[in-house]
Motif scaffolding. Structure first.
Motif, PDB file in Angstrom:
ATOM      1  N   MET A  14       0.847  -0.972   0.162  1.00 36.88           N
ATOM      2  CA  MET A  14       0.004  -0.123  -0.291  1.00 36.88           C
ATOM      3  C   MET A  14       0.889   1.136  -0.085  1.00 36.88           C
ATOM      4  O   MET A  14       1.762   1.235   0.619  1.00 36.88           O
ATOM      5  CB  MET A  14      -0.909   0.014   1.116  1.00 36.88           C
ATOM      6  CG  MET A  14      -1.766   1.172   1.222  1.00 36.88           C
ATOM      7  SD  MET A  14      -3.090   1.252   2.525  1.00 36.88           S
ATOM      8  CE  MET A  14      -4.178   0.207   2.080  1.00 36.88           C
ATOM      9  N   ARG A  15       0.609   2.146  -0.797  1.00 38.70           N
ATOM     10  CA  ARG A  15       1.392   3.539  -0.844  1.00 38.70           C
ATOM     11  C   ARG A  15       0.881   4.444   0.371  1.00 38.70           C
ATOM     12  O   ARG A  15      -0.213   4.422   0.835  1.00 38.70           O
ATOM     13  CB  ARG A  15       0.760   4.279  -2.156  1.00 38.70           C
ATOM     14  CG  ARG A  15       1.202   3.467  -3.408  1.00 38.70           C
ATOM     15  CD  ARG A  15       0.826   4.361  -4.722  1.00 38.70           C
ATOM     16  NE  ARG A  15       1.777   5.078  -4.916  1.00 38.70           N
ATOM     17  CZ  ARG A  15       1.561   5.728  -6.024  1.00 38.70           C
ATOM     18  NH1 ARG A  15       0.347   6.187  -6.786  1.00 38.70           N
ATOM     19  NH2 ARG A  15       2.657   6.505  -6.548  1.00 38.70           N
ATOM     20  N   GLN A  16       1.911   5.103   0.884  1.00 38.57           N
ATOM     21  CA  GLN A  16       1.683   5.959   2.054  1.00 38.57           C
ATOM     22  C   GLN A  16       1.735   7.392   1.085  1.00 38.57           C
ATOM     23  O   GLN A  16       2.201   7.775   0.351  1.00 38.57           O
ATOM     24  CB  GLN A  16       3.040   5.980   2.722  1.00 38.57           C
ATOM     25  CG  GLN A  16       2.952   4.918   3.754  1.00 38.57           C
ATOM     26  CD  GLN A  16       3.955   5.065   4.821  1.00 38.57           C
ATOM     27  OE1 GLN A  16       5.368   5.411   4.532  1.00 38.57           O
ATOM     28  NE2 GLN A  16       3.695   4.806   5.784  1.00 38.57           N
ATOM     29  N   ARG A  17       0.781   8.264   1.817  1.00 36.99           N
ATOM     30  CA  ARG A  17       0.657   9.452   1.322  1.00 36.99           C
ATOM     31  C   ARG A  17       1.673  10.523   2.249  1.00 36.99           C
ATOM     32  O   ARG A  17       1.860  10.172   3.344  1.00 36.99           O
ATOM     33  CB  ARG A  17      -0.828  10.194   1.456  1.00 36.99           C
ATOM     34  CG  ARG A  17      -1.729   9.256   0.872  1.00 36.99           C
ATOM     35  CD  ARG A  17      -3.053   9.614   0.703  1.00 36.99           C
ATOM     36  NE  ARG A  17      -3.275  10.269  -0.417  1.00 36.99           N
ATOM     37  CZ  ARG A  17      -3.726  11.737  -0.776  1.00 36.99           C
ATOM     38  NH1 ARG A  17      -4.215  12.106   0.081  1.00 36.99           N
ATOM     39  NH2 ARG A  17      -3.901  12.031  -1.878  1.00 36.99           N
ATOM     40  N   GLN A  18       1.991  11.431   1.449  1.00 36.78           N
ATOM     41  CA  GLN A  18       2.864  12.396   2.131  1.00 36.78           C
ATOM     42  C   GLN A  18       2.168  13.478   3.240  1.00 36.78           C
ATOM     43  O   GLN A  18       0.570  13.697   2.762  1.00 36.78           O
ATOM     44  CB  GLN A  18       3.699  13.445   1.272  1.00 36.78           C
ATOM     45  CG  GLN A  18       4.782  12.620   0.567  1.00 36.78           C
ATOM     46  CD  GLN A  18       5.556  13.818  -0.318  1.00 36.78           C
ATOM     47  OE1 GLN A  18       4.962  14.556  -0.771  1.00 36.78           O
ATOM     48  NE2 GLN A  18       6.808  13.625  -0.237  1.00 36.78           N
TER      49      GLN A  18
END
Length: 121
Positions: free
Chosen positions: A1-5
């Motif tokens: 899963m991608r992390q958001r900044q």
């Protein structure tokens, strides 16, 4: 899963720094006005202490002395003629009521009112 900044964006910085910049600009523009006000207050107090204890006081000599102090301190505003020299019971009171306007932006100005007085005892 991608992390958001996470963090503050450029627009967020603008919303934070714009009020700080406007207040800082107001302080910079008001500084000379308040320095002049302190000079006027100092001149009134020094003139009052010069004539303290003197029984032969008249408004003309007080105004001449005050005018010399305004010349030495390079006070152009307010004019010496606007300073009120009046008797209050046994004492003389030197009062300077004036307003000064500082232009901020195109049609926005700040109005500052001053009420300085000194008592000759």
């Amino acid at each position: 899963m991608r992390q958001r900044q996470t963090g503050i964006t450029f627009i967020g910085w603008l919303f934070l720094l714009l009020p700080v910049a406007i207040v800082g600009y107001c302080v910079i523009r008001l500084t000379p006005v308040y320095l002049n006000s302190m000079k006027v207050s100092k001149a009134l107090k020094e003139t009052a202490t010069e004539f303290s204890g003197d029984e032969q006081i008249n408004p003309t000599t007080v105004r001449v002395s005050l005018e010399k102090r305004f010349d030495v301190d390079s006070i152009d505003f307010p004019d010496v003629k606007t300073v009120i020299i009046a008797r209050d019971g046994q004492n003389w009171v030197l009062t300077s009521n004036y307003e000064d306007t500082v232009k901020l932006f195109k049609n926005i100005s700040l109005l500052v009112q001053f009420d300085k007085s000194a008592v000759v005892e």
